[in-house]
Scaffold this active site. Sequence first.
Site, PDB file in Angstrom:
ATOM      1  N   ARG A 154       0.853  -1.187   0.000  1.00 21.43           N
ATOM      2  CA  ARG A 154       0.000   0.000   0.000  1.00 21.43           C
ATOM      3  C   ARG A 154       0.886   1.233   0.000  1.00 21.43           C
ATOM      4  O   ARG A 154       1.825   1.305   0.800  1.00 21.43           O
ATOM      5  CB  ARG A 154      -0.866   0.063   1.271  1.00 21.43           C
ATOM      6  CG  ARG A 154      -2.028  -0.892   1.310  1.00 21.43           C
ATOM      7  CD  ARG A 154      -2.539  -1.006   2.731  1.00 21.43           C
ATOM      8  NE  ARG A 154      -1.445  -1.378   3.622  1.00 21.43           N
ATOM      9  CZ  ARG A 154      -1.473  -1.243   4.942  1.00 21.43           C
ATOM     10  NH1 ARG A 154      -2.513  -0.705   5.533  1.00 21.43           N
ATOM     11  NH2 ARG A 154      -0.451  -1.624   5.680  1.00 21.43           N
ATOM     12  N   PHE A 252     -10.760  -2.246   5.447  1.00 18.34           N
ATOM     13  CA  PHE A 252     -11.267  -1.827   4.130  1.00 18.34           C
ATOM     14  C   PHE A 252     -12.788  -1.717   4.113  1.00 18.34           C
ATOM     15  O   PHE A 252     -13.451  -2.055   3.151  1.00 18.34           O
ATOM     16  CB  PHE A 252     -10.739  -2.750   3.012  1.00 18.34           C
ATOM     17  CG  PHE A 252      -9.403  -2.281   2.522  1.00 18.34           C
ATOM     18  CD1 PHE A 252      -8.332  -2.234   3.392  1.00 18.34           C
ATOM     19  CD2 PHE A 252      -9.206  -1.835   1.227  1.00 18.34           C
ATOM     20  CE1 PHE A 252      -7.099  -1.762   2.986  1.00 18.34           C
ATOM     21  CE2 PHE A 252      -7.978  -1.358   0.804  1.00 18.34           C
ATOM     22  CZ  PHE A 252      -6.931  -1.328   1.680  1.00 18.34           C
ATOM     23  N   GLY A 260      -9.383   5.052  -5.492  1.00 16.57           N
ATOM     24  CA  GLY A 260      -8.567   5.544  -6.608  1.00 16.57           C
ATOM     25  C   GLY A 260      -7.201   4.904  -6.512  1.00 16.57           C
ATOM     26  O   GLY A 260      -7.049   3.832  -5.928  1.00 16.57           O
ATOM     27  N   CYS A 263      -3.487   1.228  -8.457  1.00 18.25           N
ATOM     28  CA  CYS A 263      -3.730  -0.215  -8.598  1.00 18.25           C
ATOM     29  C   CYS A 263      -5.192  -0.586  -8.804  1.00 18.25           C
ATOM     30  O   CYS A 263      -5.533  -1.205  -9.813  1.00 18.25           O
ATOM     31  CB  CYS A 263      -3.201  -0.945  -7.362  1.00 18.25           C
ATOM     32  SG  CYS A 263      -1.406  -0.963  -7.326  1.00 18.25           S
TER      33      CYS A 263
HETATM   34  C1  UDX Z   1      -3.525  -1.147  -3.060  1.00 21.34           C
HETATM   35  C2  UDX Z   1      -3.493  -2.474  -2.282  1.00 21.34           C
HETATM   36  O1  UDX Z   1      -3.943  -2.265  -0.954  1.00 21.34           O
HETATM   37  C3  UDX Z   1      -2.112  -3.069  -2.295  1.00 21.34           C
HETATM   38  O2  UDX Z   1      -2.106  -4.324  -1.646  1.00 21.34           O
HETATM   39  C4  UDX Z   1      -1.767  -3.205  -3.760  1.00 21.34           C
HETATM   40  O3  UDX Z   1      -1.018  -4.162  -4.178  1.00 21.34           O
HETATM   41  C5  UDX Z   1      -1.707  -1.873  -4.430  1.00 21.34           C
HETATM   42  O4  UDX Z   1      -3.014  -1.322  -4.359  1.00 21.34           O
HETATM   43  P1  UDX Z   1      -2.912   1.399  -2.579  1.00 21.34           P
HETATM   44  O5  UDX Z   1      -3.506   1.654  -3.929  1.00 21.34           O
HETATM   45  O6  UDX Z   1      -1.611   1.992  -2.256  1.00 21.34           O
HETATM   46  O7  UDX Z   1      -2.757  -0.181  -2.344  1.00 21.34           O
HETATM   47  O8  UDX Z   1      -3.937   1.937  -1.489  1.00 21.34           O
HETATM   48  P2  UDX Z   1      -5.069   1.342  -0.528  1.00 21.34           P
HETATM   49  O9  UDX Z   1      -4.713   1.679   0.851  1.00 21.34           O
HETATM   50  O10 UDX Z   1      -5.370  -0.053  -0.828  1.00 21.34           O
HETATM   51  O11 UDX Z   1      -6.300   2.270  -0.947  1.00 21.34           O
HETATM   52  C6  UDX Z   1      -6.854   2.248  -2.267  1.00 21.34           C
HETATM   53  C7  UDX Z   1      -8.033   3.178  -2.382  1.00 21.34           C
HETATM   54  O12 UDX Z   1      -9.139   2.685  -1.639  1.00 21.34           O
HETATM   55  C8  UDX Z   1      -7.790   4.584  -1.863  1.00 21.34           C
HETATM   56  O13 UDX Z   1      -8.397   5.516  -2.750  1.00 21.34           O
HETATM   57  C9  UDX Z   1      -8.459   4.600  -0.504  1.00 21.34           C
HETATM   58  O14 UDX Z   1      -8.877   5.881  -0.116  1.00 21.34           O
HETATM   59  C10 UDX Z   1      -9.638   3.680  -0.759  1.00 21.34           C
HETATM   60  N1  UDX Z   1     -10.140   3.037   0.468  1.00 21.34           N
HETATM   61  C11 UDX Z   1      -9.384   2.119   1.127  1.00 21.34           C
HETATM   62  C12 UDX Z   1     -11.420   3.345   0.935  1.00 21.34           C
HETATM   63  O15 UDX Z   1     -12.126   4.183   0.344  1.00 21.34           O
HETATM   64  N2  UDX Z   1     -11.863   2.708   2.049  1.00 21.34           N
HETATM   65  C13 UDX Z   1     -11.146   1.786   2.727  1.00 21.34           C
HETATM   66  O16 UDX Z   1     -11.638   1.248   3.714  1.00 21.34           O
HETATM   67  C14 UDX Z   1      -9.847   1.485   2.258  1.00 21.34           C
END
Ligand code: UDX
Length: 436
Positions: A154, A252, A260, A263
Amino acid sequence: MRVAMIGTGYVGLVSGACFADFGHTVTCIDKDAGKIAALNSGSIPIYEPGLDLLVAQNVKAGRLFFTTDAAEAVRGADAVFIGVGTPSRRGDGYADLTYVYAATEEIAALVEGFTVVVTKSTVPVGTGDEIEAIFKRLRPDADVTVVSNPEFLREGAAIEDFKRPDRVVVGTEEPRAQAVMRELYRPLYLNETPILFTSRRTSELIKYAANAFLALKITYINEMADLCEAVGADVQQVARGIGLDGRIGGKFLNAGPGYGGSCFPKDTIALVRTARDAGTPVELIETTVKVNDERKRAMARKVVKALNGNLKGKTVGVLGLTFKPNTDDMRDAPSLAIIPALQDRGAKVQAFDPEGLHEARELLRGVTFKDDPYDVAEGADVLVIITEWDQFRALDLDRIKLLMNAPVLVDLRNIYKPEDMRARGFAYTSVGRAAV
Ligand code: UDX
């Protein structure tokens, strides 16, 4: 072990620095001479907490090197990692594998002795087979095993995720390659981190299946948030109430403006394409993609509603532009959909982000960028929190109230409590909770 890491983007740089910290000798290779020069002079091209220190320590210890010249590092490597980008191909959403195949050809020309070639980049199922075919074609003499080893990092917590992962997935059934991979991850082995050996295709799919599931989970709680608003329930309590069930899990489940980042958006779309091509569409994920896209635009409507339907000539202050906190990454950030939608309705937008302003200036037109949250509040008719940076959690709300034209707050990350905001005299809208 000697490691060559092709690509010094987010994944390559974090993985390279962490492998060096595990005690391996790592050379990070990139075609971008400017980037390599910067890295060699100690400057890190991305914002990732702790990475600058980790790089500096390992460079000093003589375990981490940066170069534009792949030859020496690849020839001497036990493992060559491919950590280049696999963006969405314009127009059709397939993962663009141009950089992966270019790196493969470059490696093929150089390898000597038994070498494990590892894809860290997120690649569709079957890409490992293609890479193997390239080696067979270009270097039938080479002793190479192609392995899949997806990353689950992440942004903002990448070093922690690398060093204390829930699991490591390694896609190879070849015993010599398994031994190299086991040795590379030996410090984790000692920590009893599960290291899951699978076939290469299975490993490639695990990465997409994991990201799509997480995207689905977020989208699910976002839809529950809409339902909560309609029926007068509280989404945070719903999330807690379901998340305590060990089969669901509490992570999550934070409702917000939609996912967004680098990934989830591209990986969900790529999985949809792969599944359609295989004749087994993943309709749940197709719907997830659609619901998430619509959600980002729908967030602008919350702001319109907070201003009683009229944005003409109004000033909207925006706090947070990156797709999540602790990163400077703006890729597919909800702000990029929300802000233009507000401008289309006649609003003037002024905004601040602790790390994202440099990128945001390139991506957002007509926005006035400010130096801190209080400058954003000044003269604003409504303040919108899009990204939950820590510094927005403890704002001096009395000062904000005095600076604003009217005390109206739209909190798309639920970082404040409705009852506190009511007590302070704010008109307050959040996500999946009653407005006050
Ligand atoms: C993600 C995966 O978690 C990681 O394992 C992977 O391989 C790469 O993609 P990342 O994109 O860095 O990581 O961020 P992450 O923390 O997963 O959040 C992704 C998106 O989901 C963000 O826009 C975040 O705001 C949103 N999110 C996350 C939510 O809206 N609610 C949540 O509970 C968690």
